[in-house]
Design an enzyme around this catalytic site. Structure first.
Site, mmCIF file in Angstrom:
data_model
loop_
_atom_site.group_PDB
_atom_site.id
_atom_site.type_symbol
_atom_site.label_atom_id
_atom_site.label_comp_id
_atom_site.label_asym_id
_atom_site.label_seq_id
_atom_site.Cartn_x
_atom_site.Cartn_y
_atom_site.Cartn_z
ATOM 1 N N TYR A 1 -11.998 12.923 7.260
ATOM 2 C CA TYR A 1 -11.286 12.735 8.713
ATOM 3 C C TYR A 1 -11.054 11.137 8.686
ATOM 4 C CZ TYR A 1 -13.139 17.132 10.682
ATOM 5 O OH TYR A 1 -13.212 18.408 10.683
ATOM 6 N N THR B 1 -11.165 -6.553 13.651
ATOM 7 C CA THR B 1 -9.927 -7.161 14.096
ATOM 8 C C THR B 1 -10.110 -5.899 14.987
ATOM 9 O OG1 THR B 1 -9.001 -7.036 11.903
ATOM 10 C CG2 THR B 1 -7.323 -6.346 13.618
ATOM 11 N N GLU C 1 -14.797 11.759 5.033
ATOM 12 C CA GLU C 1 -13.326 10.869 4.199
ATOM 13 C C GLU C 1 -12.488 12.054 4.489
ATOM 14 O OE1 GLU C 1 -12.558 8.881 2.316
ATOM 15 O OE2 GLU C 1 -10.830 9.933 1.104
ATOM 16 N N HIS D 1 -6.489 26.404 1.965
ATOM 17 C CA HIS D 1 -6.946 25.543 3.267
ATOM 18 C C HIS D 1 -6.987 23.931 2.792
ATOM 19 C CE1 HIS D 1 -9.762 24.122 6.389
ATOM 20 N NE2 HIS D 1 -10.576 23.401 6.027
ATOM 21 N N PHE D 2 -7.638 22.981 1.785
ATOM 22 C CA PHE D 2 -7.687 22.107 2.041
ATOM 23 C C PHE D 2 -6.206 21.510 2.242
ATOM 24 C CE2 PHE D 2 -9.229 22.353 -1.875
ATOM 25 C CZ PHE D 2 -8.742 21.365 -2.670
ATOM 26 N N HIS D 3 -5.284 22.388 0.899
ATOM 27 C CA HIS D 3 -4.478 21.337 1.426
ATOM 28 C C HIS D 3 -3.323 21.777 2.290
ATOM 29 C CE1 HIS D 3 -4.610 21.911 -2.999
ATOM 30 N NE2 HIS D 3 -4.415 20.508 -2.672
ATOM 31 N N THR E 1 -10.603 18.476 18.440
ATOM 32 C CA THR E 1 -9.521 18.644 17.768
ATOM 33 C C THR E 1 -8.848 19.738 18.533
ATOM 34 O OG1 THR E 1 -10.452 18.917 15.917
ATOM 35 C CG2 THR E 1 -8.088 19.371 15.481
ATOM 36 N N SER F 1 0.109 11.039 17.910
ATOM 37 C CA SER F 1 0.173 10.501 19.163
ATOM 38 C C SER F 1 1.304 9.854 19.536
ATOM 39 C CB SER F 1 -0.983 10.226 19.983
ATOM 40 O OG SER F 1 -2.163 10.851 19.115
ATOM 41 N N SER G 1 -9.155 11.450 27.608
ATOM 42 C CA SER G 1 -9.387 13.041 26.745
ATOM 43 C C SER G 1 -8.942 12.830 25.302
ATOM 44 C CB SER G 1 -9.024 13.837 27.134
ATOM 45 O OG SER G 1 -7.245 13.651 26.336
ATOM 46 N N ASN H 1 -2.741 -1.021 8.113
ATOM 47 C CA ASN H 1 -1.935 -2.892 8.245
ATOM 48 C C ASN H 1 -0.441 -3.072 8.711
ATOM 49 O OD1 ASN H 1 -3.306 -4.480 6.366
ATOM 50 N ND2 ASN H 1 -3.829 -2.786 5.284
ATOM 51 N N MET I 1 0.502 21.961 -13.113
ATOM 52 C CA MET I 1 -0.225 23.852 -12.601
ATOM 53 C C MET I 1 0.253 24.525 -11.612
ATOM 54 S SD MET I 1 -3.832 21.484 -11.064
ATOM 55 C CE MET I 1 -2.381 20.305 -9.813
ATOM 56 N N TYR J 1 0.811 -0.984 0.455
ATOM 57 C CA TYR J 1 0.162 0.285 -0.085
ATOM 58 C C TYR J 1 0.939 1.078 0.067
ATOM 59 C CZ TYR J 1 -4.713 -1.149 0.834
ATOM 60 O OH TYR J 1 -6.408 -1.935 0.885
ATOM 61 N N HIS K 1 -17.412 15.002 2.919
ATOM 62 C CA HIS K 1 -16.834 15.099 4.855
ATOM 63 C C HIS K 1 -15.952 14.614 6.001
ATOM 64 C CE1 HIS K 1 -16.007 18.577 6.962
ATOM 65 N NE2 HIS K 1 -15.917 17.810 7.876
ATOM 66 N N THR L 1 -11.242 -2.732 3.616
ATOM 67 C CA THR L 1 -10.180 -3.115 4.485
ATOM 68 C C THR L 1 -11.303 -2.173 5.716
ATOM 69 O OG1 THR L 1 -8.939 -1.776 2.198
ATOM 70 C CG2 THR L 1 -8.671 -1.634 4.935
ATOM 71 N N ASP M 1 -2.526 -11.430 13.003
ATOM 72 C CA ASP M 1 -2.899 -10.903 11.936
ATOM 73 C C ASP M 1 -4.482 -10.545 11.588
ATOM 74 O OD1 ASP M 1 -3.424 -10.254 8.798
ATOM 75 O OD2 ASP M 1 -2.140 -12.535 8.009
ATOM 76 N N ASP N 1 1.758 16.519 -11.531
ATOM 77 C CA ASP N 1 0.561 17.513 -12.114
ATOM 78 C C ASP N 1 0.160 18.553 -11.603
ATOM 79 O OD1 ASP N 1 -0.502 15.394 -13.552
ATOM 80 O OD2 ASP N 1 -1.883 14.457 -12.054
ATOM 81 N N PHE O 1 -5.445 19.226 -13.317
ATOM 82 C CA PHE O 1 -6.774 19.508 -11.484
ATOM 83 C C PHE O 1 -6.876 18.109 -11.131
ATOM 84 C CE2 PHE O 1 -9.570 22.982 -13.802
ATOM 85 C CZ PHE O 1 -10.621 21.765 -13.760
ATOM 86 N N ARG P 1 3.624 10.852 -9.730
ATOM 87 C CA ARG P 1 1.996 10.865 -10.269
ATOM 88 C C ARG P 1 2.017 12.513 -9.706
ATOM 89 N NH1 ARG P 1 -1.605 11.949 -13.274
ATOM 90 N NH2 ARG P 1 -2.917 10.409 -14.400
ATOM 91 N N THR Q 1 -11.686 -0.102 -0.080
ATOM 92 C CA THR Q 1 -11.925 0.190 0.514
ATOM 93 C C THR Q 1 -12.457 -0.057 1.728
ATOM 94 O OG1 THR Q 1 -10.940 2.580 -0.640
ATOM 95 C CG2 THR Q 1 -11.505 3.493 1.577
ATOM 96 N N LYS R 1 -6.780 17.925 21.204
ATOM 97 C CA LYS R 1 -5.723 17.399 21.149
ATOM 98 C C LYS R 1 -4.258 18.011 20.434
ATOM 99 C CE LYS R 1 -8.185 13.555 17.943
ATOM 100 N NZ LYS R 1 -7.160 12.322 17.796
ATOM 101 N N SER S 1 -8.706 -6.130 -0.395
ATOM 102 C CA SER S 1 -8.339 -4.516 -0.823
ATOM 103 C C SER S 1 -7.643 -4.034 -1.835
ATOM 104 C CB SER S 1 -8.418 -4.637 0.280
ATOM 105 O OG SER S 1 -9.953 -5.034 1.351
ATOM 106 N N THR T 1 -7.529 -1.651 -5.209
ATOM 107 C CA THR T 1 -7.232 -0.181 -4.174
ATOM 108 C C THR T 1 -6.522 -0.068 -5.964
ATOM 109 O OG1 THR T 1 -7.524 -0.150 -2.694
ATOM 110 C CG2 THR T 1 -6.425 1.473 -2.999
ATOM 111 N N ASN U 1 -8.273 -8.942 2.819
ATOM 112 C CA ASN U 1 -6.993 -8.130 3.224
ATOM 113 C C ASN U 1 -6.192 -8.017 2.086
ATOM 114 O OD1 ASN U 1 -5.883 -5.570 4.509
ATOM 115 N ND2 ASN U 1 -4.143 -6.860 5.542
#
Lengths: 131, 215, 667
Positions: free
Chosen positions: C287, C210, C285, C418-420, C358, C298, C314, C123, C79, C61, C283, C203, C134, C75, C102, C71, C200, C361, C144, C148, C141
């Site tokens: 998380y 498991t 996704e 923001h999302f990057h 968050t 952690s 906590s 995994n 861009m 994986y 959304h 998995t 296992d 791209d 894009f 790859r 997915t 954390k 899966s 992918t 597994n």
């Protein structure tokens, strides 16, 4: 033969799989009884639901709610008597998973309907004419 | 489908003898719990998928685009037969799983055959309904409502079809391999699958057919 | 006979994708030929392709993720350079090609880099941390993984045969409908996601089972390492969210293939419903990806600070709260779609509430370092860089969660920044930290530290150079996905952003060099004890790389930080635990099911894309037959005799005893 040291340790030794009959597999009569009770209850609820649709004896606006209540009841019957998902302590994980699933299903359906209805009202699409 | 991947020595290679050592019995029982639980999680994900189709149906149910609505199209008598077939097949499936656990051939094969016949009967009625609707110009291309209807009900029908393929495979497996623990675990999963399809059908006949005629 | 496929579908008129595609596939072909000539084929087949060992599947994986990262990054470079050149000019990429780039960048990075990397680390690590041999369903597994990989393969085939989607990483109708996207590009996107989505989902099912049902003795839920908890939350979200993606894409496929009217403009179809449904998946996704990264940090903070994680309970609670809350905020992706103020307000507030767990954390991580003996190894670099970066991402996120602000920023480069900021600053940094941290566990030797730190600094600086300018031009009103523009105010910022991408390129160069140098110096970097970082969780209690059975005898867990407790006890005693009684171990046999099944899935996907129906039917029958053949096996396990288990374990015990002797007695 195999490694005595239980390689798969479970939290509840008495845990059991969903769909497993709590009675041992050889007690056929007892197992059958559960399915027969389930079949009877499910058939009864289904019959009532179909009856409600055809009848004029019941206050009409209450029928949709009644149908939904009956459907939920029948799903409960199926879960308990066919899938053997009960509230016993050995079923804790199965019920918790089911509760999570129900929560997600509720969020998806109620959320989608709320969002889309609100937006349709707000945006007044062309085909509102017929409503 | 990797249910077989962790079979213990017990029952390997068709020895098939009942386990004699207690701890192995418990390990098999644990395996049954794990496999059943894993499949239960998968079924919940399947239910979530159906809920998406239900959500789409609920949003689009009034978008008939001038075409027929549920009230014009649905025949509740056919639906009642479909419901009865599926409910009885669910019961028969329960009987089959008892038969499998008790290693009773007549009970297992008989009940599985009944399950298959009732399931096929359900499918026949559903296909008949679909063909009839398409025949009068009420196919899924007619309106968003019909797209959602055919997808939701058709997805359930597809599950029943796959279930039938699985059912026949399980009859063949028990015939070829006997009531081996790994085979019995698959029978358990199949039964869960079949019962769940009936639960989804309860939602379909209520939300789509009964409410479609009432509201 | 061949459906829509003709010679005209080979894009001979577009040199860039063709050359790139032919180049990439010939490199792959040459590697395959080299491997076969060297006689490594049987080894690869036995140890990797048909392996059902979670460690090997995890490594595959991560390998897939690394290749797809390259790859996707190509791209990205294209861009950035296009936007640097296309000021009052057409640039070098025609609009049609730019759109495909894009779309491919986003699709690859989310589904085949981030997802594959996260699932790969889970995994490798989770079964070790739980102290088991296992996952619950090892062959599943493997299926899966190969599904992918099939999805990734299909997307890359689109370089050479046909085209890719022009629509973006999410196929919003009506643009994605047949009328506006008549080509096969959209179908490549849809089928590769459907196929990899099945992988997915499986998995998710596998790991939920498991983590809930397989444990070493004494490993109760509240003793599981936080990485296991975050993996659990992530996998639970997969089980709940991916079916929604499958169903939504299925509806779009029905629209495109059979003329249904879910999302069309006519016959009552509702375009907006696609937004609603896709973000119910979309959304969570985020998380699914970021929670395991939090888990990695952690582990890293606690190990390198030499302290237990601050506020373990906590942390677990925050993880599970985020897991549930992430399912209640999806509307914030389309505040501008036209819902009323009440709906927008509810979802806006719910979105802001996610910042609370968050934040818990972030404070826990900082308090973990506080008062600890912090060792600044390169995973810690990624960790501290992450804390700084995620705070910016979180704050811009809360800003975007305010509906009126979102009306200004929607679809702007501010959003892109923001999302990057989340995906690079949290997810990718987390994956790189995990990669460095667990590399010795997977391969038996550490990665070169100096090059690792150099890579970090390039990524860190490059990220800020590349994306802070995008916040700025976003606020100036530049929308995303512009092939060219003529606003002089944006131009300098986009030059800086392009320079940032170049710096990241150098960082990637350092990472490749790090891998090569580390492999060359593997003897000096060898991890003999299996515990190179003085770790705390159970994965460090076995050798590196672990034997196929992971643990000669399943460990007995007596608290959180299970291995730390064992080491404490050994130090007090001055000797490792007495040798256990070894026994035969049974493990699942290899299976080609995953590979064969993926082979048929690839043919199925390709024939559905090109509408070669007979081939599709054949491939489906092939896949079903594969499962039946698999189900017919009689021997499913092989046995490792006790003597062999003892031999392997004694080697490791000797190394650990040596290490213990060199250590100070218990403090």
């Amino acid at each position: 033969m195999s490694d005595t040291d239980a390689r798969l340790h479970l939290h509840h030794a008495s845990d059991h799989a969903p769909g497993d009959e709590p009675v041992s597999g050889h007690e056929i009569a007892e197992g059958l009884l559960g399915y027969i009770v389930g079949l009877f209850l499910a058939a009864l609820i289904t019959a009532v639901a179909f009856f409600l649709v055809g009848t004029s004896l019941v206050w009409q606006p209450s029928i949709p709610v009644a149908l939904l209540v009956l459907a939920v009841a029948q799903m409960g019957v199926h879960l308990v008597f066919f899938l053997h998902i009960t509230t016993g302590p050995d079923n804790y994980n199965n019920v918790l998973a089911l509760a999570f699933g129900v929560l997600i299903v509720g969020l998806i359906i109620v959320g989608s309907m709320w969002i889309m209805t609100n937006m349709n009202h707000n945006m007044m699409p062309m085909n509102m004419m017929h409503m | 489908m990797s249910i077989a991947a962790r079979t213990t020595a017990v029952g390997l290679g068709g020895e098939g003898a009942a386990p004699s050592v207690p701890h192995e019995l418990s390990e098999l029982a644990q395996k049954r719990v794990i496999v059943g639980y894993g499949f239960w999680i998968f079924l919940l994900s399947d239910i979530v998928m159906f809920s998406t189709f239900f959500a789409a149906y609920a949003v689009l149910v009034n978008e008939t685009a001038g075409g027929p609505s549920g009230r014009d199209l649905f025949h509740l008598d056919v639906v009642a037969f479909e419901t009865a077939f599926l409910l009885l097949s669910s019961f028969a499936c329960g009987v089959a799983s008892i038969g499998a656990r008790a290693h009773r051939d007549t009970m297992y094969y008989g009940a599985m055959a009944v399950t298959a016949l009732l399931g096929a009967g359900f499918l026949f009625l559903e296909v008949h309904e679909f063909v009839g609707m398409i025949g009068i110009g009420a196919g899924p291309q007619r309106s968003a409502f019909l797209s959602a209807f055919f997808t939701l009900v058709g997805c359930h029908g597809l599950h029943v079809t796959l279930g039938l393929m699985w059912l026949l495979t399980m009859m063949a497996q028990v015939f070829a391999k006997g009531y081996r623990p790994d085979i019995l675990r698959r029978v358990l999963c199949f039964a869960l699958f079949w019962h769940t399809l009936d639960i989804i059908w309860v939602a379909i006949f209520t939300v789509v057919y009964l409410l479609g005629v009432v509201v | 006979m061949l459906g829509k496929l003709t010679w005209a579908d080979i894009p001979l008129d577009q040199p860039i994708p063709l050359i790139a595609g032919v180049g990439a596939f010939s490199i792959v072909g040459l590697v395959v030929i080299y491997v076969l000539l060297k006689g490594w084929g049987p080894y690869l087949w036995r140890e990797w392709i048909t392996s059902v060992d979670h460690k090997h599947i995890g490594v595959m994986y991560v390998f897939l993720a690394a290749v797809m990262l390259l790859r996707g990054f190509v791209d990205a470079i294209m861009m950035r350079s296009q936007q640097a050149l296309a000021f009052q000019a057409p640039g070098y990429l025609p609009p049609d090609h730019y759109d495909q780039i894009f779309a491919a960048h986003g699709t690859l990075m989310i589904f085949f880099v981030a997802m594959a990397f996260v699932i790969g680390l889970i995994n490798i690590v989770v079964p070790l941390q739980l102290g088991v041999r296992d996952v619950a369903f090892p062959t599943l597994n493997s299926v899966s993984f190969w599904l992918t990989a099939t999805g990734a393969l299909l997307i890359n085939i689109s370089l050479v045969v046909g085209e890719f989607s022009h629509v973006g990483w999410l196929p919003f109708p009506p643009l994605s409908e047949l009328r506006y996207s008549p080509g096969v590009g959209m179908d490549y996107y849809l089928w590769s996601l459907q196929i990899s989505g099945v992988g997915t989902l499986l998995t998710g099912v596998n790991f939920v089972t498991t983590i809930l049902k397989l444990h070493a003795p004494g490993m109760t839920y509240m003793r599981m390492p936080v990485f296991c908890w975050t993996a659990f939350a992530s996998m639970l979200l997969i089980v709940a969210a991916f079916p929604v993606l499958t169903a939504t894409l299925a509806m779009l496929l029905l629209d495109r293939y059979l003329g249904f009217h879910f999302f069309t403009n006519e016959a009552g179809g509702n375009v907006m419903m696609f937004n609603n449904l896709i973000w119910i998946w979309g959304h969570p996704e985020v998380y699914i990806l970021v929670l395991p990264a939090f888990g990695v940090f952690s582990e890293v903070f606690s190990t390198y600070s030499g302290k237990p994680l601050f506020g373990y309970r906590s942390m677990v609670a925050a993880t599970m709260v985020i897991c549930i809350l992430s399912f209640t905020v999806w509307l914030h992706h389309f505040f501008t779609m036209g819902a009323g103020a009440d709906v927008n307000a509810v979802f806006g507030i719910l979105s802001m509430i996610i910042a609370v767990p968050t934040g818990v954390k972030v404070f826990n991580w900082m308090f973990t370092m506080y008062g600890g003996r912090v060792r600044y190894a390169s995973p810690m670099y990624w960790g501290i860089g992450f804390i700084v970066t995620i705070i910016i991402a979180g704050m811009t996120g809360v800003l975007l969660a305010v509906p009126p602000a979102d009306f200004l920023l929607h679809n702007s480069l501010f959003l892109v920044a923001h999302f990057h900021n989340v995906i690079i600053g949290a997810i990718l940094f987390g994956m790189f930290a995990g990669y460095t941290y667990w590399f010795p566990k997977a391969f038996g030797f550490r990665l070169d530290e100096r090059l690792g730190k150099a890579a970090f600094w390039c990524w860190f600086v490059g990220f800020y150079l590349a994306f802070m300018p995008l916040y700025v031009v976003g606020l100036m009103g530049m929308t995303r996905r512009m092939q060219h523009y003529d606003n002089p105010a944006w131009y300098p910022w986009l030059l800086v952003a392009a320079a940032g991408a170049a710096v990241i390129l150098v960082g990637i160069g350092f990472q490749i060099a790090q891998l090569v140098v580390s492999i060359r110096n593997r003897e000096e970097l060898r991890d003999t004890t299996g515990d190179p970082w003085d770790g705390r969780a159970l994965e460090w209690s076995t050798s590196s790389p672990p034997p196929p059975f992971n643990f000669a005898v399943l460990p007995h867990v007596e608290g959180t930080d299970a291995y730390w407790l064992m080491k404490q006890r050994a130090r007090e005693r001055g000797a490792p635990e007495p040798e256990p009684a070894y026994q035969d171990i049974e493990l699942p046999r290899n299976s080609a099911t995953g590979f064969v099944c993926a082979f048929f899935a690839a043919i199925l996907g390709f024939s559905l894309i090109w509408q070669i129906w007979w081939l599709a039917a054949l491939a489906f029958v092939g896949a079903f037959a594969t499962f039946v053949v698999f189900a017919w096996r009689d021997r499913t396990e092989y046995r490792i005799p006790a003597a062999e288990v003892a031999r392997i374990d004694r080697e490791n015990r000797a190394a650990r005893r040596l290490a213990l002797a060199q250590m100070e007695p218990a403090e």
